[in-house]
Scaffold this motif. Structure first.
Motif, PDB file in Angstrom:
ATOM      1  N   ALA A 108       0.840  -1.196   0.000  1.00 55.23           N
ATOM      2  CA  ALA A 108       0.000   0.000   0.000  1.00 55.23           C
ATOM      3  C   ALA A 108       0.875   1.247   0.000  1.00 55.23           C
ATOM      4  CB  ALA A 108      -0.905  -0.013   1.231  1.00 55.23           C
ATOM      5  N   PRO A 109       0.359   2.368  -0.489  1.00 55.81           N
ATOM      6  CA  PRO A 109       1.182   3.563  -0.652  1.00 55.81           C
ATOM      7  C   PRO A 109       1.562   4.245   0.659  1.00 55.81           C
ATOM      8  CG  PRO A 109      -1.083   4.008  -1.270  1.00 55.81           C
ATOM      9  CD  PRO A 109      -0.984   2.538  -1.053  1.00 55.81           C
ATOM     10  N   SER A 110       0.962   3.906   1.780  1.00 57.03           N
ATOM     11  CA  SER A 110       1.281   4.547   3.053  1.00 57.03           C
ATOM     12  C   SER A 110       0.972   3.576   4.184  1.00 57.03           C
ATOM     13  CB  SER A 110       0.465   5.827   3.236  1.00 57.03           C
ATOM     14  OG  SER A 110      -0.899   5.509   3.444  1.00 57.03           O
TER      15      SER A 110
END
Length: 405
Positions: A244-246
């Motif tokens: 996931a991006p964060s």
């Protein structure tokens, strides 16, 4: 016409059948608790015969047993004109339950009692507004008995009884005998008061302002982060199982999969589940599932207490550092009587996980320096606290060894 006086009935029984009079006296005193015989309901009689009698009332003489006590009570009730209740005392069901206790023990007897009680139709069911407690306070017991009496009267009147609908109506309608209040409000007030009194002076002081605030339901709020994730999974059929991006997005995906059961793994992809589609279709259902989740985690009640204290501390939008939040939570739960003594290191895990949940859901902002809930987060905290405070009381074990209240 009111039921005859118990004293007069016992006097008549002593004249006509003195050999069972003392047993009838013992049984009726247990049944009524000193209240008039006319206040007794079918539920009272069933619970006495099938639970109280075999577990709490001992035979009065060597040649006696619980079946004889039941028959003696039946004779007294028959003299009083309470034929339906008298028939219960000598019914095959009662005899079978009492013999089950005697031959197979308490667990088997209790199971037979519960099955028989359910079949009578006079046991109020759980309804959306209220799940009945195993341990009832005075108000809840009064509500339970009132609902049971209403079910009994409806059955006697030959009505087609919808037990859930009748119980809901009896609980929620304003009643003149309650000063215009409803039984549901009475039960909720009792549970909230019990929750506030809780454990320890520090927790009571923290919880006190919430007693009034939690009485009214909290309006559901949008949860855009979760809605977006589930919408994407529903629209595309699957989501790529990639990093996931964060951290917050990764935690949200983990929450949706492992804690809500809204998505599941299918090889290298994530697929929306039927439950996930139900959450997506109803903002109210999604809100309820998420807010209940906030206080559902924990291998032990101590962890739930730590999360609960954190929600109370953050519910007004107070800006706190993570270290200060952990310190304040430790002060609150440390006074609740948990053993061994609790400190910051004991609460850090559950509180940090709660903050991560709130942040992933878009209900709080957090970093290494501050934690703060925005307005939807504050409302989510109130909804979670309300659901926790109004939960039914159950018999529970102490959980993990060495950490008991």
């Amino acid at each position: 016409m009111s039921a005859p006086d118990v004293t007069a009935l016992l006097a008549e029984l002593e004249r006509s059948e003195p050999e069972i009079a003392e047993e009838a006296r013992t049984a009726v005193e247990w049944l009524t608790g000193g209240e008039p015989l006319e206040s007794v309901t079918q539920l009272d009689v069933c619970e006495f015969l099938w639970y109280t009698l075999p577990l709490k009332v001992g035979p009065l003489r060597a040649d006696s047993d619980h079946e004889r006590l039941a028959r003696s009570l039946g004779r007294l009730l028959q003299l009083g004109g309470l034929e339906r209740y008298a028939a219960l005392c000598v019914s095959p069901t009662t005899a079978q339950i009492l013999r089950t206790y005697a031959r197979e023990g308490e667990d088997a007897g209790t199971s037979a009692y519960q099955k028989a009680l359910e079949s009578t139709g006079v046991l109020p069911p759980d309804v959306p507004e209220l799940q009945w407690s195993m341990i009832m306070g005075p108000e809840e017991l009064g509500a339970h008995l009132a609902c049971s009496a209403a079910l009994e009267l409806a059955i006697l009147a030959g009505e087609q009884v919808d037990r859930v609908a009748l119980t809901r109506r009896w609980l929620t309608e304003a009643r003149a005998d309650l000063g215009g209040d409803s039984w549901l409000n009475r039960v909720h007030g009792e549970r909230l008061n019990r929750w506030v009194l809780g454990r320890g002076p520090a927790r009571r002081e923290l919880a006190q302002p919430f007693e009034v605030r939690l009485h009214a339901p909290v309006s559901p709020q949008p949860l855009p982060a979760l809605h977006k994730l589930l919408s994407l999974a529903a629209r595309e059929g699957t989501l790529p199982l990639r990093l996931a991006p964060s951290p917050a997005a990764l935690r949200l995906r983990e929450l949706a999969e492992r804690e809500l059961g809204a998505i599941r793994r299918d090889g290298a992809r994530l697929v929306i589940t039927d439950h996930g589609r139900r959450l997506l279709a109803s903002p109210e259902v999604m809100w309820t599932a998420v807010t209940r989740l906030l206080l559902a985690k924990g291998d032990h009640e101590f962890e739930v207490s730590a999360r609960e204290a954190a929600l109370m501390l953050l519910a007004d939008g107070t800006l706190m550092s993570p270290a200060k939040l952990h310190e304040r939570v430790a002060e609150v739960v440390g006074g609740e009587g948990w053993h061994p003594a609790t400190g910051v290191e004991n609460v850090a895990g559950p509180v940090s996980d709660l903050v991560a949940q709130l942040t992933a859901l878009g209900l709080a902002y957090s970093d290494e320096l501050v934690v703060r809930m925005d307005r939807p987060g504050q409302l989510a905290a109130l909804a979670a606290l309300r659901a926790h405070a109004l939960r039914p009381r159950k018999y529970v074990s102490s959980g993990r060894p060495g950490l008991t209240p």
